[in-house]
Design an enzyme around this catalytic site. Structure first.
Site, short mmCIF file in Angstrom:
data_model
loop_
_atom_site.label_atom_id
_atom_site.label_comp_id
_atom_site.label_asym_id
_atom_site.label_seq_id
_atom_site.Cartn_x
_atom_site.Cartn_y
_atom_site.Cartn_z
N HIS A 55 -56.95 48.77 -45.58
CA HIS A 55 -55.54 49.14 -45.43
C HIS A 55 -55.43 50.60 -45.01
O HIS A 55 -56.26 51.41 -45.42
CB HIS A 55 -54.83 48.90 -46.78
CG HIS A 55 -53.37 49.01 -46.77
ND1 HIS A 55 -52.59 48.77 -45.65
CD2 HIS A 55 -52.49 49.30 -47.77
CE1 HIS A 55 -51.33 48.93 -45.96
NE2 HIS A 55 -51.23 49.26 -47.24
N GLN A 57 -43.58 46.78 -42.95
CA GLN A 57 -44.29 46.19 -41.81
C GLN A 57 -44.06 44.69 -41.70
O GLN A 57 -44.39 44.07 -40.68
CB GLN A 57 -45.78 46.46 -41.91
CG GLN A 57 -46.46 45.75 -43.07
CD GLN A 57 -47.86 46.24 -43.32
OE1 GLN A 57 -48.05 47.36 -43.75
NE2 GLN A 57 -48.84 45.40 -43.06
N CYS A 69 -50.27 47.85 -40.58
CA CYS A 69 -50.33 49.01 -41.48
C CYS A 69 -50.88 50.23 -40.76
O CYS A 69 -50.43 51.35 -40.96
CB CYS A 69 -51.17 48.69 -42.70
SG CYS A 69 -52.84 48.15 -42.28
C1 LIG Z 1 -55.02 41.97 -40.59
C2 LIG Z 1 -55.00 43.45 -40.59
C3 LIG Z 1 -54.30 44.00 -41.79
C4 LIG Z 1 -54.09 45.47 -41.59
C5 LIG Z 1 -53.05 46.04 -42.48
C6 LIG Z 1 -53.16 45.83 -43.76
S1 LIG Z 1 -51.90 45.11 -44.72
O1 LIG Z 1 -51.35 43.96 -44.06
O2 LIG Z 1 -50.94 46.11 -45.07
C7 LIG Z 1 -52.76 44.61 -46.14
C8 LIG Z 1 -53.96 45.22 -46.45
C9 LIG Z 1 -54.65 44.85 -47.58
C10 LIG Z 1 -54.14 43.86 -48.42
C11 LIG Z 1 -52.94 43.24 -48.08
C12 LIG Z 1 -52.25 43.61 -46.92
N1 LIG Z 1 -55.36 46.17 -41.76
C13 LIG Z 1 -55.78 46.95 -40.76
O3 LIG Z 1 -55.16 47.15 -39.73
C14 LIG Z 1 -57.12 47.61 -41.01
C15 LIG Z 1 -56.87 49.06 -41.39
C16 LIG Z 1 -58.13 49.82 -41.52
C17 LIG Z 1 -59.26 49.23 -42.08
C18 LIG Z 1 -60.43 49.98 -42.20
C19 LIG Z 1 -60.45 51.31 -41.78
C20 LIG Z 1 -59.33 51.88 -41.22
C21 LIG Z 1 -58.17 51.12 -41.08
N2 LIG Z 1 -57.89 47.52 -39.80
C22 LIG Z 1 -58.39 46.30 -39.45
O4 LIG Z 1 -58.13 45.27 -40.04
N3 LIG Z 1 -59.24 46.28 -38.39
C23 LIG Z 1 -59.79 47.49 -37.81
C24 LIG Z 1 -60.10 47.35 -36.35
C25 LIG Z 1 -60.91 46.10 -36.07
N4 LIG Z 1 -61.28 45.93 -34.67
C26 LIG Z 1 -62.34 44.90 -34.58
C27 LIG Z 1 -62.80 44.72 -33.15
O5 LIG Z 1 -63.24 45.98 -32.63
C28 LIG Z 1 -62.22 46.97 -32.62
C29 LIG Z 1 -61.74 47.21 -34.05
C30 LIG Z 1 -60.01 44.91 -36.52
C31 LIG Z 1 -59.77 44.97 -37.96
#
Ligand SMILES: CCC[C@@H](/C=C/S(=O)(=O)c1ccccc1)NC(=O)[C@H](Cc1ccccc1)NC(=O)N1CCC(N2CCOCC2)CC1
Length: 227
Positions: free
Chosen positions: A174, A19, A25
């Site tokens: 994540h 990614q 993710c």
């Molecule tokens: C900045 C976002 C990083 C991203 C991907 C992760 S990553 O970059 O691979 C990583 C994760 C952990 C450590 C290091 C790196 N994480 C996500 O997309 C996570 C994944 C997730 C989290 C919890 C439940 C289900 C899925 N989701 C999120 O971060 N979000 C979920 C939706 C949320 N919105 C807020 C406003 O109203 C609508 C929803 C925004 C934040």
């Protein structure tokens, strides 16, 4: 459910992706699940576009994060996903370049394995208990799951068994793809496809101890439905 299962042995998993410097993710978790569903229902393994979701899924926040449940809804509304080749990954949000004429895979609906039949939360089944996820996975294909990724960041190889204090199941941040489960020298594990490139962990995969609902892996399991 079988003692062990791995969808990579059955051709339902595409190569590990990266990614890059984008919090997408959630998109990789969903394309991985749909690649598996499409393979099992249509017999073709495709590599599907995450960039289409980053650019065109307005229910989510591109590199700022997203939810698989939102992404399934967006894919249904858009009409499907283009291939990775047709809509290639750049790792930053661009204007939406989706064209419905290029749809390679579509979904009919999605299921949250963490809710009861009529979608109410509360009655947790199919995901809460490890045996339920294993049974669902072996029967239906790779599952989109979310978890606390703290321990994943320091993982190199083997079966990761972080202390609960380092893997708070309520701090899920994540989204990844559960492709199988099994045992290594008597230690039960989940085989998790990550989206941080092939150099991460074991050829891009993270092996998490399968027990006591570690890191919240039992909280947000979902899958697209392809008829
Ligand atoms: C900045 C976002 C990083 C991203 C991907 C992760 S990553 O970059 O691979 C990583 C994760 C952990 C450590 C290091 C790196 N994480 C996500 O997309 C996570 C994944 C997730 C989290 C919890 C439940 C289900 C899925 N989701 C999120 O971060 N979000 C979920 C939706 C949320 N919105 C807020 C406003 O109203 C609508 C929803 C925004 C934040």
């Amino acid at each position: 459910a079988p003692q062990s299962w791995d969808w990579r042995d059955h051709g339902a998993v595409s190569p590990v992706k990266d990614q890059g410097m984008c919090g997408s993710c959630w998109a990789f978790s969903v394309t991985g699940n749909i690649e598996g569903q499409w393979f099992l229902k249509k017999g073709k393994l495709l590599s599907l576009s995450e960039q289409e979701l980053v650019d065109c899924d307005r229910l989510d926040e591109a590199c700022g994060g997203g939810l698989p449940s939102n992404a399934y809804e967006a894919i249904e509304k858009l009409g499907g996903l283009e291939t990775e080749t047709d809509y290639r990954y750049t790792g930053h949000k661009q204007s939406c370049g989706f064209s419905s004429g290029k749809v390679a895979a579509y979904i009919n609906s999605s299921v949250e394995l963490s809710k009861d039949e009529n979608g109410e939360a509360g009655v947790l089944h199919l995901c809460l208990v490890n045996a339920e996820i294993a049974a669902w996975l072996a029967e239906n294909g790779p599952v989109s799951v979310a978890l606390n990724a703290f321990a994943m960041q320091f993982y190199r190889k083997g079966v990761s068994r972080p202390l609960k204090i380092f893997c708070n199941p309520w701090m899920i941040d994540h989204a990844v793809l559960l492709v199988g489960y099994g045992e290594r020298n008597g230690v039960p594990f989940w085989a998790i496809k990550n989206s941080w490139g092939e150099d991460y962990g074991e050829e891009g995969y993270y092996y998490l101890y399968r027990g006591s609902r570690l890191c919240g892996i039992n909280k947000m399991c979902s899958s697209a439905v392809v008829n």
